[in-house]
Structures are given as C-alpha cells and as structure tokens.
Design a protein around this motif. Structure first.
Motif, PDB file in Angstrom:
ATOM      1  N   SER A 107       0.855  -1.335   0.120  1.00  0.00           N
ATOM      2  CA  SER A 107      -0.003   0.101   0.045  1.00  0.00           C
ATOM      3  C   SER A 107       0.853   1.220   0.039  1.00  0.00           C
ATOM      4  O   SER A 107       0.215   2.296  -0.401  1.00  0.00           O
ATOM      5  CB  SER A 107      -0.953   0.045   1.199  1.00  0.00           C
ATOM      6  OG  SER A 107       0.039  -0.315   2.262  1.00  0.00           O
ATOM      7  N   GLY A 108       2.155   1.064   0.408  1.00  0.00           N
ATOM      8  CA  GLY A 108       3.050   2.315   0.214  1.00  0.00           C
ATOM      9  C   GLY A 108       2.974   3.503   1.175  1.00  0.00           C
ATOM     10  O   GLY A 108       3.471   4.712   1.097  1.00  0.00           O
ATOM     11  N   GLU A 109       2.299   3.193   2.244  1.00  0.00           N
ATOM     12  CA  GLU A 109       2.444   4.540   3.342  1.00  0.00           C
ATOM     13  C   GLU A 109       3.455   4.973   3.931  1.00  0.00           C
ATOM     14  O   GLU A 109       3.651   6.046   4.171  1.00  0.00           O
ATOM     15  CB  GLU A 109       1.233   4.243   4.421  1.00  0.00           C
ATOM     16  CG  GLU A 109      -0.158   4.108   4.154  1.00  0.00           C
ATOM     17  CD  GLU A 109      -0.487   2.850   3.417  1.00  0.00           C
ATOM     18  OE1 GLU A 109      -1.798   2.686   3.081  1.00  0.00           O
ATOM     19  OE2 GLU A 109       0.137   1.920   3.332  1.00  0.00           O
ATOM     20  N   LEU A 110       4.602   4.055   3.763  1.00  0.00           N
ATOM     21  CA  LEU A 110       5.834   4.370   4.398  1.00  0.00           C
ATOM     22  C   LEU A 110       6.910   5.260   3.381  1.00  0.00           C
ATOM     23  O   LEU A 110       7.699   5.446   3.787  1.00  0.00           O
ATOM     24  CB  LEU A 110       6.494   3.096   4.961  1.00  0.00           C
ATOM     25  CG  LEU A 110       5.784   2.710   6.114  1.00  0.00           C
ATOM     26  CD1 LEU A 110       6.581   1.434   6.467  1.00  0.00           C
ATOM     27  CD2 LEU A 110       6.216   3.626   7.473  1.00  0.00           C
ATOM     28  N   TYR A 111       6.467   5.122   2.178  1.00  0.00           N
ATOM     29  CA  TYR A 111       7.345   5.472   1.201  1.00  0.00           C
ATOM     30  C   TYR A 111       7.551   7.022   1.215  1.00  0.00           C
ATOM     31  O   TYR A 111       6.823   7.500   1.324  1.00  0.00           O
ATOM     32  CB  TYR A 111       6.647   5.358  -0.284  1.00  0.00           C
ATOM     33  CG  TYR A 111       7.646   5.728  -1.467  1.00  0.00           C
ATOM     34  CD1 TYR A 111       8.728   4.752  -1.707  1.00  0.00           C
ATOM     35  CD2 TYR A 111       7.418   6.953  -1.806  1.00  0.00           C
ATOM     36  CE1 TYR A 111       9.595   5.226  -2.923  1.00  0.00           C
ATOM     37  CE2 TYR A 111       8.727   7.215  -2.944  1.00  0.00           C
ATOM     38  CZ  TYR A 111       9.564   6.322  -3.370  1.00  0.00           C
ATOM     39  OH  TYR A 111      10.567   6.797  -4.072  1.00  0.00           O
ATOM     40  N   GLY A 112       8.941   7.293   1.389  1.00  0.00           N
ATOM     41  CA  GLY A 112       9.408   8.565   1.683  1.00  0.00           C
ATOM     42  C   GLY A 112       9.024   9.251   3.040  1.00  0.00           C
ATOM     43  O   GLY A 112       9.331  10.551   3.359  1.00  0.00           O
TER      44      GLY A 112
END
Length: 179
Positions: A107-112
């Motif tokens: 889901s990518g919530e940690l990206y960046g």
C-alpha cells in the motif's frame, strides 16, 4: 503536508511500539515522547499492531482490508513522520511488528516517510539486531530512516524514566522534526 492547529503547522508523529507487553519499556519511552513533544509536534500512539491479523496477501485480493490493517494504514498516511520503538526477541524484531509492516508493503504508506527507530533496553549494547532488521524492512518499503539508537532504560526506571532517558527520547524527536 503537516496538519494545522489554528494557523500553526503541526508535525504529526505516529508512534508504534513493537512490544505487546502491558508495561513495556518501549511503550513507556513512546509515552514519554508523547508527553514531551515540543510545541508544534503531536505524537500519536498507535495501538493497532497487536490487533493485526496474520499477513496473507490473498486477503487483499478479496478487496480492501478493514479493521486494524486499515487503521494502521490510515494512521501512517496521516503522519508526517514515524517513531518505532521495538524490543529485541531472540536477536530479531518481534513477529507482531514485522507482521504489521508486511501489511504495508503493497500500500506504500511508508514511502518517503521520515522514520526514527529506537530500542529501549537495559543496556546500550542491546537491541542492535532488532533495529538492524527493522531498518532494512523500512528501507525496503521506501522509508527514510533518520535515526536509530538503543535507549537505555534500567530496571530502576520501572516507575518513571530518568533524565538521561528523557534526554535521549528528546534527541530522537528532534531528529524526526529536523528538516
């Protein structure tokens, strides 16, 4: 973009404990971070790790996840930064924390996202293996690990954290909000 509180920017830090113990040193360190957050910083304690179902990618194929998975994803999406405190079990991070992070892979919530990793332990040389594994997992998910340290919490601090521990917590908070 940080939230605002009556026109002032608020940095929102999501604090996640890798321990499910009721009187965990790691949870107490996060609570200290919440209580001592400087003006303009709000530390929000997540409780979803212990409620996560076992990770199974097939569940995602059936549609969006609800419950603790959706809660953690929403908490992460709303956060400007993340503070994770983890114990070390058998030279590794706890399975419950790894399980929670596995639910975030797709889901990518940690990206960046800026992340600080701490391990509250009775001696400064402990916790390094758990932190190393956690850092590797976070970087694989695109997180920017800005700080990683073991914070010594002695057995004498069971009822309250001493000034050295509080100063270490403050230093970690400072690393998260530094631009």
């Amino acid at each position: 973009m940080p939230a605002t509180d009556f026109g002032r920017a608020i940095v929102r830090i999501l604090a996640i404990s890798g321990s499910l113990q009721a009187r965990s040193s790691n949870a107490r360190v996060l609570e200290a971070a919440r209580r001592r957050a400087p003006e303009g910083v709000r530390v929000v304690l997540s409780t979803s790790v212990g409620e996560m179902p076992h990770f199974n990618p097939d569940c995602e194929a059936d549609g969006p996840m609800g419950g603790a998975v959706a809660e953690l994803r929403a908490e992460l999406a709303a956060a400007d930064a993340v503070l994770i405190a983890t114990p070390e079990y058998a030279h590794a991070l706890p399975g419950s924390l790894k399980n929670a992070l596995d639910w975030i892979v797709g889901s990518g919530e940690l990206y960046g996202k800026r992340v600080a990793v701490i391990s509250a332990a009775p001696s400064p040389e402990r916790g390094a293996n758990a932190r190393e594994m956690l850092e590797r997992t976070l970087r694989a998910q695109g997180a920017v690990v800005v700080s990683s340290a073991t914070i010594q919490v002695t057995h004498l601090e069971r009822d309250g954290l001493g000034p050295t521990t509080v100063a270490a917590v403050q230093a970690v908070l400072d690393s998260l909000v530094a631009r």
